[in-house]
Motif scaffolding. Sequence first.
Motif, PDB file in Angstrom:
ATOM      1  N   LEU A  27      24.905   7.738 -15.084  1.00 33.11           N
ATOM      2  CA  LEU A  27      25.060   9.196 -15.082  1.00 33.11           C
ATOM      3  C   LEU A  27      24.398   9.806 -16.312  1.00 33.11           C
ATOM      4  N   SER A  28      24.617   9.213 -17.465  1.00 32.33           N
ATOM      5  CA  SER A  28      23.991   9.715 -18.691  1.00 32.33           C
ATOM      6  C   SER A  28      22.473   9.617 -18.613  1.00 32.33           C
ATOM      7  N   PHE A  29      21.970   8.504 -18.151  1.00 32.40           N
ATOM      8  CA  PHE A  29      20.524   8.304 -18.040  1.00 32.40           C
ATOM      9  C   PHE A  29      19.908   9.326 -17.086  1.00 32.40           C
ATOM     10  N   ALA A  30      20.557   9.555 -15.953  1.00 24.50           N
ATOM     11  CA  ALA A  30      20.024  10.489 -14.956  1.00 24.50           C
ATOM     12  C   ALA A  30      19.994  11.914 -15.494  1.00 24.50           C
ATOM     13  N   THR A  31      21.052  12.317 -16.185  1.00 26.68           N
ATOM     14  CA  THR A  31      21.076  13.687 -16.714  1.00 26.68           C
ATOM     15  C   THR A  31      20.035  13.875 -17.815  1.00 26.68           C
ATOM     16  N   LEU A  58      25.117  18.779 -13.891  1.00 22.92           N
ATOM     17  CA  LEU A  58      25.064  17.435 -13.310  1.00 22.92           C
ATOM     18  C   LEU A  58      26.101  16.512 -13.934  1.00 22.92           C
ATOM     19  N   THR A  59      26.316  16.634 -15.238  1.00 27.46           N
ATOM     20  CA  THR A  59      27.309  15.804 -15.918  1.00 27.46           C
ATOM     21  C   THR A  59      28.721  16.117 -15.411  1.00 27.46           C
ATOM     22  N   VAL A  60      29.063  17.392 -15.373  1.00 27.31           N
ATOM     23  CA  VAL A  60      30.410  17.785 -14.930  1.00 27.31           C
ATOM     24  C   VAL A  60      30.646  17.394 -13.476  1.00 27.31           C
ATOM     25  N   PHE A  61      29.714  17.766 -12.593  1.00 30.15           N
ATOM     26  CA  PHE A  61      29.885  17.430 -11.186  1.00 30.15           C
ATOM     27  C   PHE A  61      29.770  15.926 -10.947  1.00 30.15           C
ATOM     28  N   GLY A  62      28.954  15.250 -11.748  1.00 29.50           N
ATOM     29  CA  GLY A  62      28.850  13.794 -11.631  1.00 29.50           C
ATOM     30  C   GLY A  62      30.162  13.101 -11.960  1.00 29.50           C
ATOM     31  N   PHE A  63      30.790  13.506 -13.071  1.00 27.59           N
ATOM     32  CA  PHE A  63      32.092  12.933 -13.413  1.00 27.59           C
ATOM     33  C   PHE A  63      33.138  13.259 -12.343  1.00 27.59           C
ATOM     34  N   ILE A 119      36.524  11.227  -7.986  1.00 27.59           N
ATOM     35  CA  ILE A 119      37.047  11.457  -6.636  1.00 27.59           C
ATOM     36  C   ILE A 119      36.707  10.302  -5.701  1.00 27.59           C
ATOM     37  N   THR A 120      35.493   9.764  -5.798  1.00 19.79           N
ATOM     38  CA  THR A 120      35.021   8.821  -4.782  1.00 19.79           C
ATOM     39  C   THR A 120      35.103   7.345  -5.152  1.00 19.79           C
ATOM     40  N   VAL A 121      34.975   7.003  -6.411  1.00 16.67           N
ATOM     41  CA  VAL A 121      34.882   5.585  -6.780  1.00 16.67           C
ATOM     42  C   VAL A 121      36.275   5.021  -7.042  1.00 16.67           C
ATOM     43  N   GLN A 122      36.639   4.027  -6.282  1.00 16.63           N
ATOM     44  CA  GLN A 122      37.921   3.330  -6.464  1.00 16.63           C
ATOM     45  C   GLN A 122      37.674   1.837  -6.307  1.00 16.63           C
ATOM     46  N   PRO A 123      38.208   0.963  -7.081  1.00 16.98           N
ATOM     47  CA  PRO A 123      38.914   1.171  -8.340  1.00 16.98           C
ATOM     48  C   PRO A 123      37.926   1.542  -9.443  1.00 16.98           C
ATOM     49  N   LEU A 124      38.444   2.217 -10.455  1.00 11.99           N
ATOM     50  CA  LEU A 124      37.610   2.732 -11.530  1.00 11.99           C
ATOM     51  C   LEU A 124      38.325   2.539 -12.857  1.00 11.99           C
ATOM     52  N   SER A 125      37.584   2.125 -13.866  1.00  9.56           N
ATOM     53  CA  SER A 125      38.110   2.025 -15.222  1.00  9.56           C
ATOM     54  C   SER A 125      37.556   3.202 -16.013  1.00  9.56           C
ATOM     55  N   ALA A 126      38.402   4.206 -16.259  1.00  7.73           N
ATOM     56  CA  ALA A 126      37.956   5.418 -16.964  1.00  7.73           C
ATOM     57  C   ALA A 126      37.446   5.107 -18.371  1.00  7.73           C
ATOM     58  N   GLY A 178      30.381   3.569 -21.273  1.00  6.54           N
ATOM     59  CA  GLY A 178      29.004   3.470 -20.779  1.00  6.54           C
ATOM     60  C   GLY A 178      28.240   4.764 -20.989  1.00  6.54           C
ATOM     61  N   PHE A 179      28.898   5.892 -20.716  1.00  2.81           N
ATOM     62  CA  PHE A 179      28.274   7.197 -20.904  1.00  2.81           C
ATOM     63  C   PHE A 179      27.961   7.432 -22.380  1.00  2.81           C
TER      64      PHE A 179
END
Length: 140
Positions: A63-67, A101-106, A111-118, A124-125
């Motif tokens: 996400l960071s790289f894309a933004t 993009l960062t806000v909507f990406g997060f 919302i969609t990725v499960q399981p997720l380690s916040a 990573g970001f």
Amino acid sequence: MFKAIGIPMTKPAKRTQKDKIGIYIKRQAWILFILIIIAWLLDTIWLHSALTVAKSTAIGALLSFATQAVFAFFIFWYTGYRARQHIVSQLYRGQMAKWLLTVFGFALIFITVQPLSAPALFIGFMVMQISHSWMLWHIR
């Protein structure tokens, strides 16, 4: 002529560093790849968490790289002295696109990725943000 009457001559402006930025974006892609490999090794060898940490770290870094890539695309849309007003407006547009993009990406990730380690997602970001800042510091 100007030097004879005591007016110092100025240096011409530096050329755009578009080529250097391209090189640093490629280097950031390598940092992204290395970060994903390290997270995968950490996850499989030490944590045994079904690649949740590796996946979350990779998604945050991506996400960071894309933004950052979108921002760079906006910045170098126009070049040259005559396009200076367009360049400034592109700075604002690029920054707004990056933040949106960062806000909507997060939001989409949570919302969609499960399981997720916040924590891994944010680590990573942040690692990619720090590497980007470090590379920009070296451009000067």
